[in-house]
Design a protein around this motif. Structure first.
Motif, mmCIF file in Angstrom:
data_model
loop_
_atom_site.group_PDB
_atom_site.id
_atom_site.type_symbol
_atom_site.label_atom_id
_atom_site.label_comp_id
_atom_site.label_asym_id
_atom_site.label_seq_id
_atom_site.Cartn_x
_atom_site.Cartn_y
_atom_site.Cartn_z
ATOM 1 N N UNK A 1 16.417 119.651 75.754
ATOM 2 C CA UNK A 1 17.412 120.524 75.187
ATOM 3 C C UNK A 1 17.684 119.671 73.645
ATOM 4 N N UNK A 2 17.850 118.388 73.757
ATOM 5 C CA UNK A 2 18.527 117.533 72.730
ATOM 6 C C UNK A 2 17.207 117.517 71.933
ATOM 7 N N UNK A 3 15.973 117.250 72.311
ATOM 8 C CA UNK A 3 14.884 117.312 71.471
ATOM 9 C C UNK A 3 14.855 118.457 70.770
ATOM 10 N N UNK A 4 14.979 119.721 71.298
ATOM 11 C CA UNK A 4 14.762 120.897 70.718
ATOM 12 C C UNK A 4 15.904 121.071 69.417
ATOM 13 N N UNK A 5 16.958 120.566 69.545
ATOM 14 C CA UNK A 5 18.077 120.615 68.390
ATOM 15 C C UNK A 5 17.462 119.737 67.263
ATOM 16 N N UNK A 6 17.051 118.640 67.541
ATOM 17 C CA UNK A 6 16.643 117.695 66.520
ATOM 18 C C UNK A 6 15.477 118.427 65.995
ATOM 19 N N UNK A 7 14.678 119.025 66.511
ATOM 20 C CA UNK A 7 13.457 119.768 66.069
ATOM 21 C C UNK A 7 13.515 120.845 65.242
ATOM 22 N N UNK A 8 14.677 121.680 65.512
ATOM 23 C CA UNK A 8 15.197 122.820 64.749
ATOM 24 C C UNK A 8 16.031 122.238 63.329
ATOM 25 N N UNK A 9 16.377 121.073 63.341
ATOM 26 C CA UNK A 9 17.114 120.597 61.939
ATOM 27 C C UNK A 9 15.913 120.186 61.172
ATOM 28 N N UNK A 10 14.663 120.024 61.634
ATOM 29 C CA UNK A 10 13.726 119.415 60.697
ATOM 30 C C UNK A 10 12.942 120.866 60.376
ATOM 31 N N UNK A 11 12.939 122.084 61.203
ATOM 32 C CA UNK A 11 12.500 123.112 60.743
ATOM 33 C C UNK A 11 13.194 123.785 59.635
ATOM 34 N N UNK A 12 14.518 123.905 59.515
ATOM 35 C CA UNK A 12 15.479 124.155 58.553
ATOM 36 C C UNK A 12 15.107 123.237 57.363
ATOM 37 N N UNK A 13 15.072 121.985 57.552
ATOM 38 C CA UNK A 13 14.905 121.129 56.136
ATOM 39 C C UNK A 13 13.374 121.584 55.666
ATOM 40 N N UNK A 14 12.397 121.810 56.568
ATOM 41 C CA UNK A 14 11.142 122.360 55.736
ATOM 42 C C UNK A 14 11.169 123.733 55.166
#
Length: 264
Positions: free
Chosen positions: A57-70
């Protein structure tokens, strides 16, 4: 239930609270998520995210931040991004770095400035601050629940905006994009904090719009409660009975079932 909707109606609209308030809440939620995860073993199951652990779950949150950045940097839906922590990087560091990098971009641009998003009704930088605030909030609640903790709570104004986003973005936009519709015609009024939304779903129509509370309460089914209760109910994170359901209970049940499909 899984078929192409024939009619889709969505009204435009950004957040119902000030962008600065959402930006403040975004930072607070990151802190709460990290604090909640620190007290749990990474392999702890998260019941509200079947098959996921706290670490997932925590990794998912970190991942979506990077999706938004991209999205913001490339101007289109990304195909590649850093989906997991770098070698030797903790999940906490992964989330913190993702948040810091995204926040730098968001703070540099005004929330009303044009930006690439996946919702045609809101093509602004503010869309991403709002989306990330609510995604972080929901998963913070997931992690707290996994540890049997008492929820830290969701501020009424943030929860009110979350109700609006859940209905307007996920039900009104995401659900039709998935090609999903209801099996029976049903109209549901959603009411909280003096505001209303009118939601219609059935074989011929998927529609949602903001409306006066009085109009929403005239619907065949009415779901009501405090902002936090309604917000978490729409996201499938609240217990049965947390909100009041009056009138056509089947229509309210269909709304909740469709929300689960839209947000999975």
């Amino acid at each position: 239930m899984a078929t192409v909707a024939e009619t889709v109606t969505v009204t435009s609209g950004g957040p119902v609270v000030d962008h600065r308030r959402l930006a403040e809440a975004f930072g607070d939620e990151v802190t709460l998520l990290i604090e909640a995860s620190r007290g749990l073993a990474p392999e702890t199951p998260v019941p509200t995210c079947p098959g996921w652990t706290v670490a997932d779950t925590v990794r998912h949150v970190g991942s979506i931040y990077r999706v938004a950045q991209a999205w913001l940097i490339d101007g289109e839906r990304p195909r590649e991004w850093q989906r997991v922590p770098a070698p030797g990087q903790s999940e906490e560091s992964y989330v913190r770095q993702g948040y810091a990098d995204l926040r730098e971009i968001l703070d540099f641009h005004g929330p009303d400035r044009p930006a690439a998003t996946w919702w045609p009704k809101d093509r602004t930088y503010g869309f991403w601050c709002r989306r990330m605030t609510h995604d972080t909030t929901v998963h913070r609640v997931d992690v707290e629940g996994a540890g049997g903790m008492t929820w830290s709570g969701v501020a009424a104004d943030v929860a009110l905006d979350g109700v609006d986003e859940a209905l307007m973005l996920w039900f009104g936009h995401r659900l039709p994009r998935l090609g999903l519709r209801g099996t029976r015609a049903g109209e549901v009024g959603v009411c909280t904090a003096g505001r209303g939304w009118l939601v219609s779903a059935g074989p011929e129509e998927t529609a949602v719009r903001r409306c006066p509370e009085s109009e929403a309460r005239d619907a065949a089914a009415v779901v009501s409660g405090g902002p936090e209760a309604v917000y978490l109910w729409l996201w499938g994170r609240n217990r049965p009975g947390a909100v009041a359901v009056a009138g056509d209970e089947d229509a309210a049940g269909q709304l909740l079932a469709l929300m689960r499909l839209a947000t999975r």
